[in-house]
Design a protein around this motif. Structure first.
Motif, PDB file in Angstrom:
ATOM      1  N   MET A 191       7.422   0.119 -11.764  1.00 34.27           N
ATOM      2  CA  MET A 191       6.625   1.212 -11.203  1.00 34.27           C
ATOM      3  C   MET A 191       6.415   1.002  -9.707  1.00 34.27           C
ATOM      4  SD  MET A 191       5.187   4.013 -12.072  1.00 34.27           S
ATOM      5  CE  MET A 191       4.427   5.101 -10.895  1.00 34.27           C
ATOM      6  N   THR A 192       6.499  -0.241  -9.248  1.00 35.04           N
ATOM      7  CA  THR A 192       6.374  -0.560  -7.820  1.00 35.04           C
ATOM      8  C   THR A 192       7.406   0.207  -7.006  1.00 35.04           C
ATOM      9  OG1 THR A 192       5.552  -2.765  -8.363  1.00 35.04           O
ATOM     10  CG2 THR A 192       6.394  -2.450  -6.131  1.00 35.04           C
ATOM     11  N   LEU A 193       8.600   0.369  -7.554  1.00 31.66           N
ATOM     12  CA  LEU A 193       9.662   1.072  -6.837  1.00 31.66           C
ATOM     13  C   LEU A 193       9.279   2.533  -6.592  1.00 31.66           C
ATOM     14  CD1 LEU A 193      12.394   0.734  -5.550  1.00 31.66           C
ATOM     15  CD2 LEU A 193      13.457   0.992  -7.782  1.00 31.66           C
ATOM     16  N   LEU A 194       8.639   3.162  -7.557  1.00 35.49           N
ATOM     17  CA  LEU A 194       8.168   4.531  -7.349  1.00 35.49           C
ATOM     18  C   LEU A 194       7.020   4.566  -6.350  1.00 35.49           C
ATOM     19  CD1 LEU A 194       9.436   4.853 -10.456  1.00 35.49           C
ATOM     20  CD2 LEU A 194       8.505   7.108  -9.993  1.00 35.49           C
ATOM     21  N   GLU A 195       6.127   3.575  -6.430  1.00 38.14           N
ATOM     22  CA  GLU A 195       5.008   3.522  -5.489  1.00 38.14           C
ATOM     23  C   GLU A 195       5.499   3.370  -4.051  1.00 38.14           C
ATOM     24  OE1 GLU A 195       2.791   0.351  -7.251  1.00 38.14           O
ATOM     25  OE2 GLU A 195       1.915   1.672  -8.769  1.00 38.14           O
ATOM     26  N   LEU A 196       6.592   2.613  -3.859  1.00 42.46           N
ATOM     27  CA  LEU A 196       7.179   2.478  -2.531  1.00 42.46           C
ATOM     28  C   LEU A 196       7.721   3.817  -2.036  1.00 42.46           C
ATOM     29  CD1 LEU A 196       9.072  -0.912  -2.901  1.00 42.46           C
ATOM     30  CD2 LEU A 196       6.963  -0.486  -1.614  1.00 42.46           C
ATOM     31  N   ARG A 197       7.989   4.722  -2.960  1.00 46.50           N
ATOM     32  CA  ARG A 197       8.475   6.056  -2.617  1.00 46.50           C
ATOM     33  C   ARG A 197       7.343   7.088  -2.632  1.00 46.50           C
ATOM     34  NH1 ARG A 197      12.993   5.667   0.141  1.00 46.50           N
ATOM     35  NH2 ARG A 197      14.730   4.803  -0.997  1.00 46.50           N
ATOM     36  N   GLY A 198       6.098   6.594  -2.690  1.00 46.21           N
ATOM     37  CA  GLY A 198       4.952   7.487  -2.599  1.00 46.21           C
ATOM     38  C   GLY A 198       4.546   8.163  -3.891  1.00 46.21           C
ATOM     39  N   ILE A 199       5.020   7.658  -5.027  1.00 47.87           N
ATOM     40  CA  ILE A 199       4.676   8.231  -6.333  1.00 47.87           C
ATOM     41  C   ILE A 199       3.939   7.163  -7.133  1.00 47.87           C
ATOM     42  CG2 ILE A 199       5.561   9.205  -8.491  1.00 47.87           C
ATOM     43  CD1 ILE A 199       7.994  10.199  -6.810  1.00 47.87           C
ATOM     44  N   GLY A 200       2.651   7.407  -7.410  1.00 45.81           N
ATOM     45  CA  GLY A 200       1.831   6.442  -8.115  1.00 45.81           C
ATOM     46  C   GLY A 200       1.673   6.791  -9.587  1.00 45.81           C
ATOM     47  N   GLU A 201       1.087   5.855 -10.328  1.00 45.76           N
ATOM     48  CA  GLU A 201       0.847   6.067 -11.750  1.00 45.76           C
ATOM     49  C   GLU A 201       0.052   7.337 -11.992  1.00 45.76           C
ATOM     50  OE1 GLU A 201      -0.901   2.744 -13.754  1.00 45.76           O
ATOM     51  OE2 GLU A 201       0.764   1.405 -13.253  1.00 45.76           O
ATOM     52  N   GLU A 202      -0.949   7.595 -11.145  1.00 41.54           N
ATOM     53  CA  GLU A 202      -1.799   8.773 -11.330  1.00 41.54           C
ATOM     54  C   GLU A 202      -1.013  10.065 -11.244  1.00 41.54           C
ATOM     55  OE1 GLU A 202      -1.598   7.684  -7.047  1.00 41.54           O
ATOM     56  OE2 GLU A 202      -2.071   6.530  -8.831  1.00 41.54           O
ATOM     57  N   ILE A 220      11.449 -11.079  -2.219  1.00 42.59           N
ATOM     58  CA  ILE A 220      10.206 -11.254  -2.981  1.00 42.59           C
ATOM     59  C   ILE A 220       9.758  -9.907  -3.550  1.00 42.59           C
ATOM     60  CG2 ILE A 220       7.749 -11.837  -2.802  1.00 42.59           C
ATOM     61  CD1 ILE A 220       9.501 -14.324  -2.798  1.00 42.59           C
ATOM     62  N   LEU A 221       9.898  -8.855  -2.759  1.00 43.40           N
ATOM     63  CA  LEU A 221       9.563  -7.511  -3.222  1.00 43.40           C
ATOM     64  C   LEU A 221      10.440  -7.126  -4.408  1.00 43.40           C
ATOM     65  CD1 LEU A 221       7.816  -5.034  -2.699  1.00 43.40           C
ATOM     66  CD2 LEU A 221       9.505  -4.290  -1.005  1.00 43.40           C
ATOM     67  N   GLU A 247       0.862  -1.177   0.000  1.00 45.78           N
ATOM     68  CA  GLU A 247       0.000   0.000   0.000  1.00 45.78           C
ATOM     69  C   GLU A 247       0.892   1.218   0.000  1.00 45.78           C
ATOM     70  OE1 GLU A 247      -2.710  -0.186   3.285  1.00 45.78           O
ATOM     71  OE2 GLU A 247      -3.715  -1.971   2.513  1.00 45.78           O
ATOM     72  N   GLY A 248       1.260   1.658  -1.209  1.00 41.22           N
ATOM     73  CA  GLY A 248       2.177   2.789  -1.320  1.00 41.22           C
ATOM     74  C   GLY A 248       3.503   2.445  -0.673  1.00 41.22           C
TER      75      GLY A 248
END
Length: 194
Positions: A178-189, A168-169, A66-67
């Motif tokens: 893109m998961t790596l950016l999401e882990l840093r709080g930056i999503g596709e949107e 596993i991550l 989750e982010g």
């Protein structure tokens, strides 16, 4: 002086998520290799090796992202699975805005990310904002850019259970950077024009 002997403890069988990259002997993408290099530089020692065994054996039975927050369950030697949490540091407002603006300013970067490719320019955008793109860095004495916790009794943190989840991550990041950016709080949107 003799060494203290500990009993051999074998983890319970689990049919969880099985690492594939670790089994085949190496990561295929530059970002997956870098992820593993970062883990190796964290000084986990034997805990990383044991975590790799857990990852390949399917001991990670569930993982939710989750982010910047990750929760996972890892089956060990005890009856109940251990709970692992990992929280990644996200860039502050100005740094985050600079990174997002840089990626959005070069539409091909966002397009490549959305097509499961990771341009090296994204890592450079983080560097230019004064941040590490890949986690594991020490910001100051005792301050890291990610925090980890496990419900196991091991005094070491990160333990082998956290190491297994990080591996596993890493495989999820190899498949979908893109998961790596999401882990840093930056999503596709955040990367869409608007």
């Amino acid at each position: 002086m003799s060494k203290k002997k500990y009993p051999v403890r074998i983890p319970r069988y689990a049919a969880g998520i099985r690492a594939q990259e670790s089994r085949s002997g190496g990561a295929r993408t530059w970002w997956a290799r870098r992820w593993v290099e970062v883990l190796e530089r964290m000084g986990l020692g034997a805990r990383l090796g044991r975590g790799k065994h857990y990852a390949v054996s399917g001991q990670v039975t569930g993982m939710r992202l989750e982010g910047p927050h990750v929760e996972a369950q890892v089956v060990g030697t005890r009856e109940n699975p251990y709970r692992v949490t990992i929280d990644f540091r996200v860039p502050d407002g100005a740094a985050r805005e600079a990174i997002v603006s840089r990626i959005k300013g070069e539409p091909m970067l966002a397009a490549r990310l959305l097509a499961d490719d990771l341009p090296t320019e994204v890592e450079q955008a983080f560097r230019d904002a004064g941040l590490d793109f890949f986690p594991g860095g020490k910001l100051a004495p005792g301050v890291y850019d990610m925090t980890t916790a496990c419900s196991c009794p091991d005094y070491a943190n990160p333990c082998k259970h956290v190491s297994a989840v990080l591996l596993i991550l890493g495989e999820e990041i190899a498949r979908r950077p893109m998961t790596l950016l999401e882990l840093r709080g930056i999503g596709e949107e955040d990367l869409y024009e608007g």
